[in-house]
Structure formats: structure tokens, C-alpha cells
Design an enzyme around this catalytic site. Sequence first.
Site, PDB file in Angstrom:
ATOM      1  N   HIS A 117       0.924  -1.282   0.049  1.00 28.39           N
ATOM      2  CA  HIS A 117       0.078   0.082  -0.033  1.00 28.39           C
ATOM      3  C   HIS A 117       1.063   1.302   0.040  1.00 28.39           C
ATOM      4  O   HIS A 117       1.762   1.245   0.637  1.00 28.39           O
ATOM      5  CB  HIS A 117      -1.059   0.027   1.404  1.00 28.39           C
ATOM      6  CG  HIS A 117      -1.832   1.151   1.416  1.00 28.39           C
ATOM      7  ND1 HIS A 117      -2.867   1.318   0.376  1.00 28.39           N
ATOM      8  CD2 HIS A 117      -1.792   2.376   1.855  1.00 28.39           C
ATOM      9  CE1 HIS A 117      -3.609   2.305   0.717  1.00 28.39           C
ATOM     10  NE2 HIS A 117      -2.912   2.892   1.465  1.00 28.39           N
ATOM     11  N   GLU A 151     -10.104  -6.413   7.364  1.00 33.02           N
ATOM     12  CA  GLU A 151     -10.217  -4.745   7.278  1.00 33.02           C
ATOM     13  C   GLU A 151      -9.261  -4.133   6.077  1.00 33.02           C
ATOM     14  O   GLU A 151      -8.059  -4.568   6.267  1.00 33.02           O
ATOM     15  CB  GLU A 151      -9.832  -4.270   8.634  1.00 33.02           C
ATOM     16  CG  GLU A 151     -10.238  -2.510   9.067  1.00 33.02           C
ATOM     17  CD  GLU A 151      -9.853  -2.368  10.540  1.00 33.02           C
ATOM     18  OE1 GLU A 151      -9.963  -1.165  10.596  1.00 33.02           O
ATOM     19  OE2 GLU A 151      -9.736  -3.309  11.347  1.00 33.02           O
TER      20      GLU A 151
HETATM   21  C1  GRF Z   1       1.461   1.246  -6.260  1.00 32.12           C
HETATM   22  O1  GRF Z   1       1.478   2.165  -5.826  1.00 32.12           O
HETATM   23  C2  GRF Z   1       0.761  -0.006  -5.486  1.00 32.12           C
HETATM   24  O2  GRF Z   1       1.270   0.334  -4.164  1.00 32.12           O
HETATM   25  C3  GRF Z   1      -0.605   0.763  -5.476  1.00 32.12           C
HETATM   26  O3  GRF Z   1      -0.775   0.886  -6.933  1.00 32.12           O
HETATM   27  C4  GRF Z   1       0.308   1.111  -7.382  1.00 32.12           C
HETATM   28  C5  GRF Z   1       0.546   0.204  -8.487  1.00 32.12           C
HETATM   29  O4  GRF Z   1       1.659   0.033  -9.170  1.00 32.12           O
HETATM   30  N1  GRF Z   1      -1.546  -0.070  -4.949  1.00 32.12           N
HETATM   31  P1  GRF Z   1       1.894  -1.313  -9.939  1.00 32.12           P
HETATM   32  O5  GRF Z   1       0.766  -1.976 -10.694  1.00 32.12           O
HETATM   33  O6  GRF Z   1       2.707  -2.412  -9.311  1.00 32.12           O
HETATM   34  O7  GRF Z   1       3.013  -0.627 -11.095  1.00 32.12           O
END
Ligand code: GRF
Length: 199
Positions: A117, A151
Site C-alpha cells: 500500500h 479490514e
Molecule cells: C502502487 O503504488 C501500489 O502500491 C498501489 O498501486 C500502485 C500500482 O503499481 N496499490 P504497479 O501496478 O505495481 O505498477
Amino acid sequence: MKNIVILISGGGSNMASIVRAAQTQAWEKHFGARIAAVISNRHDAQGLGFAQKQGIPTQTIDHKTFASRASFDQALAVAISHYDLPDQPALVVLAGFMRILTPAFVAQFEGRLINIHPSLLPAFPGLHTHQRAIDAGCQFAGATVHRVTAELDFGPILAQAVVPVLPQDTDKSLADRVLTQEHLIYPRVVRALVSGETF
Ligand code: GRF
């Protein structure tokens, strides 16, 4: 063999960083671990092309073709379970997978389901994390790898990376700086989990 199944929705750059780490660090030889499949909920996820070029089986399960969140999650669980071996359940890695999972799905894979995240959790769960960090006047931002629980964006933290928020930052420039760190910490956590090493 320990199978790793990676779920994506878009660019797949985190998935690619894990695939590259598995190749350069020879996870298959050293830990008996391999990226067994990349599954997307969108046909147009750019990451699918990268995975295919690496010879990794890919599959799209389009959430829009399901009547409910539960039925989509059931189909996803079936697809993943093909990679569960009798003595070795697959590690399920959410990498930019933009679907909220049902408690039933999470329960089925709990303990072997991880997510990245783009914030320093527990700050800023949910979307638009970078703009929210800028708006809040944060001096630091970052990314978190965590176990997935029912969650959203809340499970036990496995790793974090911190970056400064600079005065001229836009959500894009901050996202790029955070993403560079995501590409370092996520492969490190996956490697630790499949190798049994501490990190
Ligand atoms: C990343 O910042 C990830 O943490 C978030 O969405 C972005 C997606 O990046 N959930 P990718 O698809 O891995 O290039």
C-alpha cells in the site's frame, strides 16, 4: 515447490520487480519458489504483457462479468487454488490489485496473503494516498507491505519504506518516489516469506 501467485490490475511494476528479483536471485534454485501465475481483473492490465514475455502463465478474471463481489472472489479463489500444492499452499501477492476482497476470500488465504500500500500505514488507507499526504502537510511519506486481513489496508506490517515529501511535490512526483521504494521492499518481503529467513 512453493508457488507464488501475483494479482495485478494495471501497470504491474511491483509484480515485475518481484519477477526480476526471483530471476536474478535464483529463488527457484535456492528456495524452490517460483512465480507460478499472474492473474489480473482487467484484460488491459499492462503488466500482463511483461509476465507473458517472461513465460509466466497469465489469466484475466474480469470482475465486471460477475454479478457480485462474492462470486468474483470465488472464481479468483478457484484460479489461485490450482497453484496450491498438497503440502505447499501458494503465497498470494497483491501488487496494485485494485479490488476490495470479501472476508470469505481473506479467510481462505489468511496467513499467506500480502499487499503493498502506498502510504505509511496506518496513515492513509484507501485511495489517493499521495495527495492526502501532501494535503496533510506530511514531511514524510512511504509504502507499507502488510498481511491482508478483513479490514482494508490494516493487517500486520511486514516492511515499510520512508521517503521525504518535498515542497514542490505533486501527487505524481511523490508517487514516483514512493514507487521506487516499493520496488525494493516488496521483493525483499516475498523472498523472506518463501525462504523462511527473517527480515
Ligand atoms: C502502487 O503504488 C501500489 O502500491 C498501489 O498501486 C500502485 C500500482 O503499481 N496499490 P504497479 O501496478 O505495481 O505498477
